[in-house]
Design a protein around this motif. Structure first.
Motif, PDB file in Angstrom:
ATOM      1  N   LYS A  65       1.021  -1.122  -0.068  1.00 48.23           N
ATOM      2  CA  LYS A  65       0.024  -0.071  -0.024  1.00 48.23           C
ATOM      3  C   LYS A  65       0.967   1.373  -0.049  1.00 48.23           C
ATOM      4  CE  LYS A  65      -4.113  -1.994   2.322  1.00 48.23           C
ATOM      5  NZ  LYS A  65      -4.870  -1.602   3.435  1.00 48.23           N
ATOM      6  N   VAL A  66       0.451   1.935  -0.714  1.00 48.71           N
ATOM      7  CA  VAL A  66       1.202   3.512  -0.836  1.00 48.71           C
ATOM      8  C   VAL A  66       0.297   4.654  -0.852  1.00 48.71           C
ATOM      9  CG1 VAL A  66       2.554   4.932  -2.472  1.00 48.71           C
ATOM     10  CG2 VAL A  66       3.069   2.490  -2.655  1.00 48.71           C
ATOM     11  N   LYS A  67       0.560   5.494  -0.038  1.00 45.58           N
ATOM     12  CA  LYS A  67      -0.380   6.500   0.535  1.00 45.58           C
ATOM     13  C   LYS A  67      -0.279   7.445  -0.486  1.00 45.58           C
ATOM     14  CE  LYS A  67      -1.221  10.117   3.909  1.00 45.58           C
ATOM     15  NZ  LYS A  67      -0.787  10.646   5.374  1.00 45.58           N
ATOM     16  N   VAL A  68      -1.593   7.889  -0.929  1.00 43.94           N
ATOM     17  CA  VAL A  68      -1.596   9.074  -1.866  1.00 43.94           C
ATOM     18  C   VAL A  68      -1.622  10.559  -1.332  1.00 43.94           C
ATOM     19  CG1 VAL A  68      -3.476  10.197  -3.635  1.00 43.94           C
ATOM     20  CG2 VAL A  68      -3.236   7.646  -3.508  1.00 43.94           C
ATOM     21  N   GLU A  69      -0.755  11.249  -1.339  1.00 46.81           N
ATOM     22  CA  GLU A  69      -0.551  12.824  -0.597  1.00 46.81           C
ATOM     23  C   GLU A  69      -1.649  13.615  -1.317  1.00 46.81           C
ATOM     24  OE1 GLU A  69       1.001  13.179   1.994  1.00 46.81           O
ATOM     25  OE2 GLU A  69       2.012  11.428   1.933  1.00 46.81           O
ATOM     26  N   GLY A  70      -2.084  13.621  -2.484  1.00 42.89           N
ATOM     27  CA  GLY A  70      -3.108  15.002  -3.055  1.00 42.89           C
ATOM     28  C   GLY A  70      -3.068  14.545  -4.573  1.00 42.89           C
ATOM     29  N   ILE A  71      -3.921  15.729  -5.120  1.00 43.12           N
ATOM     30  CA  ILE A  71      -4.362  15.325  -6.573  1.00 43.12           C
ATOM     31  C   ILE A  71      -4.356  16.654  -6.993  1.00 43.12           C
ATOM     32  CG2 ILE A  71      -6.685  15.658  -6.010  1.00 43.12           C
ATOM     33  CD1 ILE A  71      -7.406  13.899  -8.253  1.00 43.12           C
ATOM     34  N   GLY A  72      -3.888  16.895  -8.412  1.00 41.81           N
ATOM     35  CA  GLY A  72      -3.785  18.419  -8.943  1.00 41.81           C
ATOM     36  C   GLY A  72      -3.713  18.276 -10.415  1.00 41.81           C
ATOM     37  N   GLY A  73      -3.161  19.413 -11.090  1.00 37.53           N
ATOM     38  CA  GLY A  73      -2.973  19.422 -12.401  1.00 37.53           C
ATOM     39  C   GLY A  73      -1.521  19.832 -12.669  1.00 37.53           C
ATOM     40  N   ILE A  74      -1.003  19.251 -13.871  1.00 36.94           N
ATOM     41  CA  ILE A  74       0.258  19.370 -14.306  1.00 36.94           C
ATOM     42  C   ILE A  74       0.289  19.720 -15.720  1.00 36.94           C
ATOM     43  CG2 ILE A  74       2.733  18.359 -14.536  1.00 36.94           C
ATOM     44  CD1 ILE A  74       1.972  16.719 -12.339  1.00 36.94           C
ATOM     45  N   LYS A  75       1.064  20.763 -16.037  1.00 35.13           N
ATOM     46  CA  LYS A  75       1.510  21.224 -17.380  1.00 35.13           C
ATOM     47  C   LYS A  75       2.695  20.640 -17.867  1.00 35.13           C
ATOM     48  CE  LYS A  75       1.069  25.431 -20.338  1.00 35.13           C
ATOM     49  NZ  LYS A  75       0.845  26.754 -20.646  1.00 35.13           N
ATOM     50  N   LEU A  76       2.617  19.826 -18.706  1.00 28.33           N
ATOM     51  CA  LEU A  76       3.884  19.291 -19.299  1.00 28.33           C
ATOM     52  C   LEU A  76       4.551  20.322 -20.345  1.00 28.33           C
ATOM     53  CD1 LEU A  76       2.944  15.510 -19.952  1.00 28.33           C
ATOM     54  CD2 LEU A  76       4.110  16.609 -17.861  1.00 28.33           C
ATOM     55  N   ASN A  77       3.763  20.948 -21.126  1.00 29.23           N
ATOM     56  CA  ASN A  77       4.216  21.881 -22.133  1.00 29.23           C
ATOM     57  C   ASN A  77       3.091  22.934 -22.303  1.00 29.23           C
ATOM     58  OD1 ASN A  77       2.792  20.106 -23.786  1.00 29.23           O
ATOM     59  ND2 ASN A  77       4.604  19.428 -24.868  1.00 29.23           N
ATOM     60  N   ASP A  78       3.055  23.613 -23.627  1.00 29.76           N
ATOM     61  CA  ASP A  78       2.126  24.530 -24.029  1.00 29.76           C
ATOM     62  C   ASP A  78       0.933  23.735 -24.534  1.00 29.76           C
ATOM     63  OD1 ASP A  78       4.364  26.901 -25.466  1.00 29.76           O
ATOM     64  OD2 ASP A  78       3.557  26.556 -23.187  1.00 29.76           O
ATOM     65  N   ASP A  79       0.865  22.273 -25.002  1.00 32.96           N
ATOM     66  CA  ASP A  79      -0.032  21.474 -25.475  1.00 32.96           C
ATOM     67  C   ASP A  79      -0.513  20.579 -24.721  1.00 32.96           C
ATOM     68  OD1 ASP A  79       2.057  21.643 -28.180  1.00 32.96           O
ATOM     69  OD2 ASP A  79       0.299  22.418 -28.281  1.00 32.96           O
ATOM     70  N   ILE A  80      -0.100  20.126 -23.520  1.00 29.40           N
ATOM     71  CA  ILE A  80      -0.448  19.174 -22.604  1.00 29.40           C
ATOM     72  C   ILE A  80      -0.576  19.624 -21.357  1.00 29.40           C
ATOM     73  CG2 ILE A  80      -0.073  16.759 -21.839  1.00 29.40           C
ATOM     74  CD1 ILE A  80       1.771  16.284 -24.224  1.00 29.40           C
ATOM     75  N   PHE A  81      -1.837  19.239 -20.791  1.00 31.49           N
ATOM     76  CA  PHE A  81      -2.113  19.743 -19.513  1.00 31.49           C
ATOM     77  C   PHE A  81      -2.922  18.634 -18.851  1.00 31.49           C
ATOM     78  CE2 PHE A  81      -2.289  22.912 -15.798  1.00 31.49           C
ATOM     79  CZ  PHE A  81      -3.466  22.121 -15.209  1.00 31.49           C
ATOM     80  N   LEU A  82      -2.393  17.950 -17.862  1.00 31.92           N
ATOM     81  CA  LEU A  82      -2.787  16.829 -16.896  1.00 31.92           C
ATOM     82  C   LEU A  82      -3.646  17.334 -15.855  1.00 31.92           C
ATOM     83  CD1 LEU A  82       0.443  14.501 -17.079  1.00 31.92           C
ATOM     84  CD2 LEU A  82      -1.231  14.719 -18.807  1.00 31.92           C
ATOM     85  N   HIS A  83      -4.902  16.628 -16.009  1.00 31.68           N
ATOM     86  CA  HIS A  83      -5.859  16.955 -14.846  1.00 31.68           C
ATOM     87  C   HIS A  83      -6.043  15.530 -13.951  1.00 31.68           C
ATOM     88  CE1 HIS A  83      -7.546  20.495 -16.975  1.00 31.68           C
ATOM     89  NE2 HIS A  83      -7.307  19.789 -18.077  1.00 31.68           N
ATOM     90  N   SER A  84      -6.207  15.839 -12.652  1.00 33.83           N
ATOM     91  CA  SER A  84      -6.567  14.968 -11.636  1.00 33.83           C
ATOM     92  C   SER A  84      -5.161  13.924 -11.589  1.00 33.83           C
ATOM     93  CB  SER A  84      -7.872  14.071 -11.843  1.00 33.83           C
ATOM     94  OG  SER A  84      -8.914  14.877 -12.059  1.00 33.83           O
ATOM     95  N   VAL A  85      -4.151  14.479 -11.551  1.00 34.05           N
ATOM     96  CA  VAL A  85      -2.895  13.464 -11.326  1.00 34.05           C
ATOM     97  C   VAL A  85      -2.637  13.343  -9.876  1.00 34.05           C
ATOM     98  CG1 VAL A  85      -0.445  13.541 -11.898  1.00 34.05           C
ATOM     99  CG2 VAL A  85      -1.822  14.947 -13.452  1.00 34.05           C
ATOM    100  N   LEU A  86      -2.590  11.856  -9.494  1.00 31.79           N
ATOM    101  CA  LEU A  86      -2.344  11.645  -8.086  1.00 31.79           C
ATOM    102  C   LEU A  86      -1.040  11.948  -7.631  1.00 31.79           C
ATOM    103  CD1 LEU A  86      -4.063   8.306  -8.140  1.00 31.79           C
ATOM    104  CD2 LEU A  86      -5.183  10.324  -7.551  1.00 31.79           C
TER     105      LEU A  86
END
Length: 624
Positions: A65-86
């Motif tokens: 079991k690994v604990k999940v600390e949070g969730i959020g969004g990450i912008k990899l570059n100007d084209d890709i934005f990741l939503h709901s990233v654990l």
């Protein structure tokens, strides 16, 4: 891999083939997994937006079991934005869910022999490439070109300050900007009463929000005004031009509506030179000042009109003016700036609107669509804030102040500087070397300050030091940032002194002269003048003089022509002691009712030049 004690949206499955694989750069390495339903990141510093999660775990294939600390969004570059990233700090790698990224974006995944390519679904432009490494797909994407120094500066400013800098934008619009650059997180307890005062309106009519395919295929135009109070430099109108594709807005302040006859051709030349494009369609209401029939026919521009009393057909301009005035009122209410600088906070409003993302533009700003680049938000400052501008080196000695106390009123178009109002002499100037104090507003009344009827705010009538009469071009500015320091400045007030207190200080002859002026009457209209014997005689003398001098001849009015009306002017001629010397009446033509380009094309003067007289005398002498 399974999660426990968390929402179903966070549940994820992932293969265990990569558990024992190590990578040299773990933070920037992303592994593509076809079976995962959520993205996983091991570094908290990569998140653009972040929310902590309590009591949530993920079950790995090895029953760990690994604990999940949070969730959020990450912008990899100007084209890709990741939503709901654990966020799982104990994870050995960053995991990229292929199904999630394809479903959330218009992408497609092309499989080759040794690599896989992520492309845009419509443009087929390559977004990134995944290469095989130890039977795994490592995603390689172009790095973002965001300036880290700019992001650090933007993130150091509070949400309250950004809310004022961006002209009181809604929270969902602020999130769109935060997704593109590093801004402060939204304060959930923040409340702004000014937003309710500036944006409370009736429900709008239904709009289909149709857009043109290309820039300048359709230009919307309308004239606003006249406003009852002119600006400090005499403007009472403004002309608004909007590009239908990008919704980018240009604004031109006008003293008279007839100035449009020069602005529209200048704007066409500006589009031709700056964007290598041509205006195809021009849409406006039925205002005569915007009827360029001959010019549009020559340029091949189609002119569209709205029907009478149907402003919905010109809805883009109606909504644009509503939006402009909403934000402009907010700037005025919030900072209590003088009304006679309304031209500056209207232009500031348009500057902010062009750089504010909109939902109808798919989260992009008009500036991004027109110029294909992000605006520089780090140069934004709160309107009406206190600032200090460095004094020029010329005419400066050792004991003169090194800065002037000013108020920020506008972004200077065409300059890499700010437009400021000097509080000491009410002059408007442009400066680059400015230090801002965005928590102090000189014109803003404090709630605890008691202002009586004998006190009024100063009448600010600026003198324009750097006038610019050419058409304004909306350009981005890049200015140095400054660190604010605490200070305190009270609102400027002046005392109203009755004029009667000064009569006792005048000489007797001057007092008698003032009394004579106050006693005599100058009529303003013809109906007022004919009630008095002296003024009736003055009118008769004026008409008799014009008939003796053959001032006019009676002619029939040509067809489709409008006569120029006349007006009577009445003036008292006084002696040095204030007594009436003569009642003067003048009949003048109201020639200002005609507009150049609409009622006439040429002008001429009845005054002969001295050169003409010399030629006439020479011809007379040569012909005896």
């Amino acid at each position: 891999m399974q999660s426990e004690n968390t929402l179903d949206a966070l549940a994820t499955n992932v293969t265990g083939i990569c558990m024992n694989v190590d990578f040299p750069d773990k933070n920037n390495t992303w592994i593509i997994d076809l079976g995962a339903t959520s993205h996983i990141c091991r570094s908290k510093t990569m998140y653009n937006s972040y929310s902590p999660i309590q009591n949530s775990n993920v079950l790995l294939p090895n029953s760990t079991k690994v604990k999940v600390e949070g969730i959020g969004g990450i912008k990899l570059n100007d084209d890709i934005f990741l939503h709901s990233v654990l966020h799982i700090p104990n994870f050995r790698f960053n995991l990229l869910s292929l199904l999630t990224i394809i479903n959330e974006n218009c992408f497609k995944f092309v499989l080759n022999t040794n690599s896989c390519i992520l492309q845009g679904l419509k443009t087929l432009r390559k977004i990134g490439i995944a290469k095989q490494h130890q039977r795994l797909l490592l995603f390689d994407f172009p790095k973002s070109d965001l300036n880290s120094v700019c992001n650090k500066i933007c993130n150091s400013v509070t949400y309250d300050t950004w809310h004022q800098r961006l002209g009181h934008v809604p929270t969902f619009v602020y999130r769109l900007i935060a997704n593109k650059t590093h801004l402060s997180a939204i304060d959930s307890s923040f409340h702004c009463s000014t937003c309710n005062l500036e944006k409370q309106n009736r429900l709008p009519f239904i709009n289909r929000n149709n857009f043109s395919a290309n820039s300048f295929d359709l230009i919307h135009a309308d004239i606003w005004g006249p406003f009852r109070e002119s600006t400090y430099d005499g403007y009472r109108y403004f002309l608004t031009l909007v590009d239908d594709m990008s919704r980018f807005t240009w604004i031109y302040l006008l003293k008279n509506k007839s100035e449009c006859i020069n602005i529209i051709p200048q704007f066409y030349a500006y589009v031709e030179n700056q964007f290598q494009s041509n205006i195809k369609t021009f849409r406006s209401d039925n205002a005569k000042e915007l009827a360029f029939k001959e010019y549009f026919s020559k340029k091949g521009i189609m002119h569209q009109f709205s029907c009478v009393e149907r402003p919905q057909q010109n809805s883009v301009m109606e909504r644009k003016h509503l939006h402009i005035l909403n934000i402009a009122r907010g700037l005025m209410f919030k900072f209590n700036v003088p009304l006679n600088i309304w031209g500056d906070f209207v232009k500031t409003t348009v500057f902010l609107m062009n750089r504010t993302p909109s939902p109808i533009l798919n989260g992009k700003s008009p500036y991004e669509l027109l110029y294909n680049k992000l605006p520089n938000y780090s140069s934004f400052r709160a309107f009406g804030t206190l600032c200090y501008a460095s004094t020029p080196l010329s005419n400066r000695h050792k004991f003169i102040p090194r800065a002037t106390v000013d108020v920020f009123i506008n972004y200077s178009q065409g300059y890499k500087g700010y437009k400021l109002l000097d509080l000491s002499n009410n002059q408007v100037f442009i400066s680059r070397d400015v230090r801002f104090y965005e928590h102090i507003f000189p014109f803003k009344r404090t709630p605890t300050a008691a202002i009586s009827e004998d006190t009024i705010t100063p009448d600010i009538t600026p003198n324009l030091v750097n006038p610019n009469h050419e058409p304004e071009i909306d350009v981005d500015i890049d200015l140095p940032t400054s660190t604010p320091h605490s200070s305190n400045l009270q609102p400027l007030l002046s005392v109203r002194i009755p004029l009667l207190q000064y009569y006792s200080r005048l000489f007797e002859s001057h007092t008698h002269f003032i009394c004579q002026i106050s006693e005599n009457f100058e009529p303003q209209t013809y109906n007022q003048a004919i009630k008095h014997k002296h003024w009736r005689q003055a009118i008769e003398d004026e008409i008799a003089a014009k008939e003796v001098n053959n001032t006019w001849t009676i002619q029939p009015l040509p067809p489709e022509k409008k006569p120029i009306s006349c007006k009577w002017l009445f003036k008292l001629k006084l002696n040095s002691d204030g007594k009436v010397a003569k009642h003067k009446a003048q009949l003048v033509a109201r020639g200002f009712t005609q507009q150049y380009g609409l009622d006439f094309q040429e002008t001429f003067s009845l005054v002969a030049k001295i050169t003409t007289l010399r030629v006439l005398l020479a011809l007379a002498a040569s012909k005896n």
